[in-house]
Scaffold this motif. Structure first.
Motif, PDB file in Angstrom:
ATOM      1  N   ASN A 201       1.130  -1.240   0.061  1.00  0.00           N
ATOM      2  CA  ASN A 201      -0.015  -0.315   0.094  1.00  0.00           C
ATOM      3  C   ASN A 201       0.998   1.324   0.299  1.00  0.00           C
ATOM      4  OD1 ASN A 201      -0.191   1.246   3.020  1.00  0.00           O
ATOM      5  ND2 ASN A 201       0.316  -0.797   2.849  1.00  0.00           N
ATOM      6  N   ILE A 202       0.579   2.412  -0.069  1.00  0.00           N
ATOM      7  CA  ILE A 202       1.170   3.333  -0.271  1.00  0.00           C
ATOM      8  C   ILE A 202       1.217   4.508   0.992  1.00  0.00           C
ATOM      9  CG2 ILE A 202       0.751   4.304  -2.772  1.00  0.00           C
ATOM     10  CD1 ILE A 202      -1.568   5.767  -2.275  1.00  0.00           C
ATOM     11  N   LEU A 203       0.082   3.967   1.674  1.00  0.00           N
ATOM     12  CA  LEU A 203      -0.221   4.975   2.869  1.00  0.00           C
ATOM     13  C   LEU A 203       0.509   4.359   4.216  1.00  0.00           C
ATOM     14  CD1 LEU A 203      -3.602   4.832   4.127  1.00  0.00           C
ATOM     15  CD2 LEU A 203      -2.307   6.804   3.460  1.00  0.00           C
ATOM     16  N   ASN A 204       0.971   3.106   4.461  1.00  0.00           N
ATOM     17  CA  ASN A 204       2.387   3.155   4.704  1.00  0.00           C
ATOM     18  C   ASN A 204       3.273   1.423   4.523  1.00  0.00           C
ATOM     19  OD1 ASN A 204       3.043   4.549   7.699  1.00  0.00           O
ATOM     20  ND2 ASN A 204       0.482   3.420   7.685  1.00  0.00           N
ATOM     21  N   PRO A 205       3.842   1.637   3.804  1.00  0.00           N
ATOM     22  CA  PRO A 205       4.054   0.773   2.948  1.00  0.00           C
ATOM     23  C   PRO A 205       5.278  -0.221   3.718  1.00  0.00           C
ATOM     24  CG  PRO A 205       4.474   2.740   1.358  1.00  0.00           C
ATOM     25  CD  PRO A 205       4.161   2.844   2.760  1.00  0.00           C
ATOM     26  N   TYR A 206       4.925  -1.986   3.617  1.00  0.00           N
ATOM     27  CA  TYR A 206       5.720  -2.809   3.456  1.00  0.00           C
ATOM     28  C   TYR A 206       7.040  -2.501   3.069  1.00  0.00           C
ATOM     29  CZ  TYR A 206       1.534  -4.772   5.321  1.00  0.00           C
ATOM     30  OH  TYR A 206       0.228  -4.595   5.830  1.00  0.00           O
ATOM     31  N   LEU A 207       8.538  -2.859   4.005  1.00  0.00           N
ATOM     32  CA  LEU A 207       9.284  -2.862   3.931  1.00  0.00           C
ATOM     33  C   LEU A 207      10.219  -0.959   3.200  1.00  0.00           C
ATOM     34  CD1 LEU A 207      10.018  -6.655   2.704  1.00  0.00           C
ATOM     35  CD2 LEU A 207      11.460  -5.404   4.916  1.00  0.00           C
ATOM     36  N   ASN A 208      10.057  -0.738   4.086  1.00  0.00           N
ATOM     37  CA  ASN A 208       9.920   0.621   3.535  1.00  0.00           C
ATOM     38  C   ASN A 208      11.566   1.368   3.331  1.00  0.00           C
ATOM     39  OD1 ASN A 208      10.123   3.799   2.728  1.00  0.00           O
ATOM     40  ND2 ASN A 208       7.630   3.597   4.019  1.00  0.00           N
TER      41      ASN A 208
ATOM     42  N   GLY B 251      11.551  -1.471   6.957  1.00  0.00           N
ATOM     43  CA  GLY B 251      13.081  -1.092   6.269  1.00  0.00           C
ATOM     44  C   GLY B 251      13.950  -0.397   7.168  1.00  0.00           C
ATOM     45  N   ILE B 252      14.955   0.023   6.786  1.00  0.00           N
ATOM     46  CA  ILE B 252      15.626   1.159   7.234  1.00  0.00           C
ATOM     47  C   ILE B 252      15.727   2.355   6.521  1.00  0.00           C
ATOM     48  CG2 ILE B 252      18.208   1.129   8.288  1.00  0.00           C
ATOM     49  CD1 ILE B 252      18.416  -1.730   7.901  1.00  0.00           C
ATOM     50  N   SER B 253      15.958   3.121   6.940  1.00  0.00           N
ATOM     51  CA  SER B 253      16.288   4.619   5.891  1.00  0.00           C
ATOM     52  C   SER B 253      17.700   4.413   4.906  1.00  0.00           C
ATOM     53  CB  SER B 253      15.736   5.727   6.300  1.00  0.00           C
ATOM     54  OG  SER B 253      16.527   6.437   5.528  1.00  0.00           O
ATOM     55  N   MET B 254      17.894   3.802   3.566  1.00  0.00           N
ATOM     56  CA  MET B 254      18.732   4.537   3.340  1.00  0.00           C
ATOM     57  C   MET B 254      18.970   5.558   2.686  1.00  0.00           C
ATOM     58  SD  MET B 254      19.649   1.052   2.459  1.00  0.00           S
ATOM     59  CE  MET B 254      19.321   0.622   4.173  1.00  0.00           C
TER      60      MET B 254
ATOM     61  N   ASP C  84       3.539  -3.538  -9.673  1.00  0.00           N
ATOM     62  CA  ASP C  84       4.606  -4.271  -8.003  1.00  0.00           C
ATOM     63  C   ASP C  84       5.692  -4.865  -8.050  1.00  0.00           C
ATOM     64  OD1 ASP C  84       2.297  -5.113  -7.066  1.00  0.00           O
ATOM     65  OD2 ASP C  84       1.894  -6.767  -8.362  1.00  0.00           O
ATOM     66  N   TYR C  85       6.492  -4.276  -9.560  1.00  0.00           N
ATOM     67  CA  TYR C  85       7.801  -4.142  -9.886  1.00  0.00           C
ATOM     68  C   TYR C  85       8.766  -3.519  -9.169  1.00  0.00           C
ATOM     69  CZ  TYR C  85       7.725  -7.312 -14.310  1.00  0.00           C
ATOM     70  OH  TYR C  85       7.398  -8.285 -14.961  1.00  0.00           O
ATOM     71  N   PHE C  86       8.097  -2.298  -8.672  1.00  0.00           N
ATOM     72  CA  PHE C  86       8.522  -1.276  -7.535  1.00  0.00           C
ATOM     73  C   PHE C  86       7.805  -1.228  -6.624  1.00  0.00           C
ATOM     74  CE2 PHE C  86      10.808  -0.474 -12.641  1.00  0.00           C
ATOM     75  CZ  PHE C  86      12.074  -0.636 -11.838  1.00  0.00           C
ATOM     76  N   TRP C  87       8.214  -0.765  -5.462  1.00  0.00           N
ATOM     77  CA  TRP C  87       7.886  -0.433  -4.701  1.00  0.00           C
ATOM     78  C   TRP C  87       7.090   1.098  -4.634  1.00  0.00           C
ATOM     79  CZ3 TRP C  87       9.638  -4.500  -3.496  1.00  0.00           C
ATOM     80  CH2 TRP C  87      10.106  -5.499  -2.291  1.00  0.00           C
ATOM     81  N   PRO C  88       5.966   1.138  -3.636  1.00  0.00           N
ATOM     82  CA  PRO C  88       5.521   2.439  -3.423  1.00  0.00           C
ATOM     83  C   PRO C  88       6.021   3.397  -2.721  1.00  0.00           C
ATOM     84  CG  PRO C  88       4.371   1.275  -2.098  1.00  0.00           C
ATOM     85  CD  PRO C  88       4.943   0.355  -3.403  1.00  0.00           C
ATOM     86  N   ILE C  89       6.424   4.832  -3.302  1.00  0.00           N
ATOM     87  CA  ILE C  89       6.357   5.191  -2.048  1.00  0.00           C
ATOM     88  C   ILE C  89       5.598   6.247  -1.194  1.00  0.00           C
ATOM     89  CG2 ILE C  89       7.826   8.339  -1.907  1.00  0.00           C
ATOM     90  CD1 ILE C  89       8.642   8.034  -4.981  1.00  0.00           C
ATOM     91  N   ARG C  90       6.313   6.492   0.393  1.00  0.00           N
ATOM     92  CA  ARG C  90       4.981   6.561   0.615  1.00  0.00           C
ATOM     93  C   ARG C  90       4.113   8.047   0.802  1.00  0.00           C
ATOM     94  NH1 ARG C  90       4.273   7.677   7.174  1.00  0.00           N
ATOM     95  NH2 ARG C  90       6.665   9.178   6.766  1.00  0.00           N
ATOM     96  N   GLU C  91       3.069   8.011   0.545  1.00  0.00           N
ATOM     97  CA  GLU C  91       2.360   8.637   0.237  1.00  0.00           C
ATOM     98  C   GLU C  91       2.634  10.197   1.208  1.00  0.00           C
ATOM     99  OE1 GLU C  91      -2.130   9.343  -0.998  1.00  0.00           O
ATOM    100  OE2 GLU C  91      -2.273   9.228   1.601  1.00  0.00           O
ATOM    101  N   HIS C  92       3.363  10.231   2.433  1.00  0.00           N
ATOM    102  CA  HIS C  92       3.739  10.895   3.283  1.00  0.00           C
ATOM    103  C   HIS C  92       4.842  12.051   2.471  1.00  0.00           C
ATOM    104  CE1 HIS C  92       5.253  13.636   6.784  1.00  0.00           C
ATOM    105  NE2 HIS C  92       6.297  12.841   6.226  1.00  0.00           N
TER     106      HIS C  92
END
Length: 639
Positions: free
Chosen positions: A96-103, A111-114, A617-625
């Protein structure tokens, strides 16, 4: 020029903050102090390393649970001991875009902030020259290590998100809001930037680790060249090379993020990088791993020897094949998740409660992926009964190293290649190790309802009837007091067989089938006990000339990779870069009917989930925030 603000820029959005800019620690004096002495600078170096994703942890590695290689039962909210990490919801089509898994963009949901990692790498590179009590050689090495890490963190984001901002330098605190609202760069620019960083780091790194006690896991020149080869293989692959599916995905100026013209020369660059990495690895002593048993302890015939060759490429610490093992990612919990209960004399409930969860369950499609004993796909082998593979048969004494004699199991489990038996546990299957090392007296699984390896309690069992044996070190033992002793191992991020198959693939894409491309596949097959491709297909396949065409050999190489790298995270990314995920990850997830005692009913495929995969689904969504905070960011297509 990286963007309209100039050649260099920095990330400006971090999780949990409404600020646009966060580029220096709260206490600037702390950063100054960090580089006054070598000992303090070394701590900062290890901070840069600390962001490396935990590849062996199912909750942190996108590739382990987000695809189709393993499955769990559902729902799982009431499990008292172990529950699948939340990122398994990606496999269940709940990203999802609100709180993507493995962000990994801003560090939420596993996730870890790269970008935080890149920020700290930039701080290190900006300050390392200030340290007085260092030799120039050591300073050059540390700088090279952090350049590599900076490149790797960019690469991790690029593979997940596609076009990303390039964070070359941190901006000063005085930067205004227009400077810090970063934009995404075309993928070709991202690849070029990352590869240039790797090239800049390689020559100042050691060929090998000279002090294993204190430095194992740190970056060497062969690691840099191997990761460069992996990155260029991705740059050349269909997902990133002339991907016209994303022709509409453009920046604010209308320029496509993905180059719309296929560039075959990218495959030649990838092939050259693979060969450089292979030669550097060979020169520093890396070679395909073969298990060397202690003759007086392990009674192994050639079949079990081959199986141990496969299992221990992953599970033996620092073996000859591992180019980069991750010391911040030790494989322990994942082994417990994969471990089947093998001994009926051990209390099943106690054993599962204290460690052997037996839940990491490969679907039937993974069991079907492996070759027959003749080294060709099961639906191609002229002598293998593909259409009746779900019927049951009884194992004979000749099967005793694979299936317990007299046991009834599916035909699917008979006459398969050694990697099938090294990689998978199944009902009736023989399991070498875990306290039994004599081939005359080995454990076997009994996976039907109520059996010691089967569904005997409500919260920990294999939902498919298969177990990921390959992940389990053969020396792990479930004790009679139900404790589980685990031999942990550093997760191999890349190993030599990986490079051999990359090189074969690149050579085939450059010029089609050749003796050279087949040579590298066949070395991997030989270790697995299989005959060369050019012998196996004419002798056993209903498509005997398949390997003589570029398209046919491509299919062979792809399947060889999926088999050889099974359960190591390679399948997830390979299916994407080949643009095969929409087909493969839209197939049903099935398992045996584990609620049955009678084999006639147990061996009926049961639908567990109708998985689907779309282009988005090939790429992760960026969180809407993040899109709200930075209006110049563009969301990935479909989200």
């Amino acid at each position: 020029m990286k963007n309209s603000f100039g050649p260099l820029f920095i990330v400006v959005f971090f999780a949990g903050s409404c600020n646009y800019l966060d580029i220096v620690p709260d206490n600037i004096a702390t950063v100054d102090n960090a580089f006054k002495l070598r000992s303090q600078a070394e701590k900062y170096l290890f901070t840069c390393y600390s962001y490396l994703p935990k590849h062996a942890h199912t909750g942190n590695n996108p590739a382990l649970l987000s695809g189709d290689e393993v499955w769990f039962y559902y729902p799982y909210k009431n499990i008292p001991v172990f529950r699948p990490p939340e990122n398994w919801e990606i496999a269940r089509d709940n990203q999802n875009i609100l709180n993507p898994y493995l962000n990994f963009w801003d560090g939420y949901k596993g996730g870890i902030s790269m970008f935080q990692a890149i920020r700290d790498c930039n701080i290190f590179l900006d300050n390392i020259d200030k340290v007085p009590d260092m030799t120039s050689r050591e300073r050059a090495r540390w700088t090279a290590e952090v350049k590599f890490l900076k490149a790797y963190y960019h690469w991790f984001l690029l593979r997940m998100y596609g076009p990303i901002p390039i964070i070359d330098q941190n901006l000063p605190v005085s930067s205004d809001i227009t400077e810090v609202q970063v934009i995404r760069q075309p993928v070709d620019e991202c690849f070029s930037y990352i590869v240039d960083l790797l090239d800049a780091s390689a020559d100042d790194l050691p060929e090998t680790i000279l002090n294993p006690v204190s430095e194992m896991g740190r970056i060497t020149k062969p690691i840099v060249l191997a990761i460069k080869a992996r990155i260029l293989m991705n740059a050349a692959s269909p997902l990133f090379n002339g991907n016209t599916d994303y022709s509409f995905f453009t920046n604010a100026e209308g320029e496509p993020f993905f180059n719309q013209q296929y560039q075959p020369e990218k495959w030649q660059k990838a092939a050259d990088a693979c060969l450089d990495a292979i030669e550097a690895s060979h020169a520093t002593g890396h070679k395909l791993y073969y298990f060397r048993p202690l003759v007086d302890v392990y009674n192994l015939g050639p079949e079990l020897q081959t199986q141990m060759n496969i299992r221990n490429t992953l599970a033996e610490k620092w073996n000859s094949e591992i180019i980069w093992g991750s010391t911040n990612s030790m494989a322990s919990e994942i082994q417990a998740q994969a471990q089947a209960i093998l001994d009926p004399s051990v209390g099943v409930t106690g054993a599962k409660t204290t460690g052997a969860h037996a839940m990491y369950a490969p679907p039937i499609k993974i069991a079907e992926m492996y070759y027959t004993a003749n080294g060709v796909p099961i639906d191609e082998d002229r002598t293998w009964d593909y259409h009746n593979r779900y019927e049951i048969d009884t194992a004979s004494l000749e099967d005793s190293l694979y299936i317990y004699p007299g046991y009834e199991t599916a035909k699917l489990n008979f006459d398969r290649e050694e990697r099938f038996y090294a990689g998978l546990g199944f009902d009736g299957g023989v399991w070498y190790g875990q306290g039994k090392y004599d081939q005359e007296d080995l454990y076997h699984l009994e996976g039907r309802l109520g059996s010691y390896s089967g569904k005997s309690r409500g919260d920990q069992y294999s939902i498919t009837g298969y177990f990921a044996k390959k992940l389990v070190n053969f020396l792990n033992v479930i004790q009679t007091d139900a404790t589980y002793q685990v031999q942990s191992y550093p997760w191999p991020i890349i190993r030599l067989a990986d490079l051999y198959l990359y090189y074969a693939e690149a050579l085939n894409e450059v010029g089609g089938p050749s003796p050279e491309s087949l040579k590298w596949i066949n070395m991997v097959r030989e270790r697995a006990g299989l005959t060369p491709v050019e012998e196996a297909w004419p002798a056993h396949s209903n498509n005997p000339e398949k390997f003589t065409s570029q398209e046919g050999l491509r299919e062979i190489i792809h399947q060889e990779r999926l088999i050889e790298m099974a359960f190591e995270g390679g399948r997830y990314w390979d299916l994407r870069r080949w643009k095969e995920a929409e087909r493969t990850l839209s197939q049903p997830i099935t398992g045996w009917d584990i609620n049955q005692e009678n084999p006639i009913y147990y061996y009926q495929p049961v639908l567990l989930f109708n998985q689907s995969f779309e282009m988005k689904d090939y790429f992760w969504p960026i969180r809407e925030h993040d899109l709200i905070v930075n209006k110049k960011l563009i969301q990935n297509p479909g989200w």
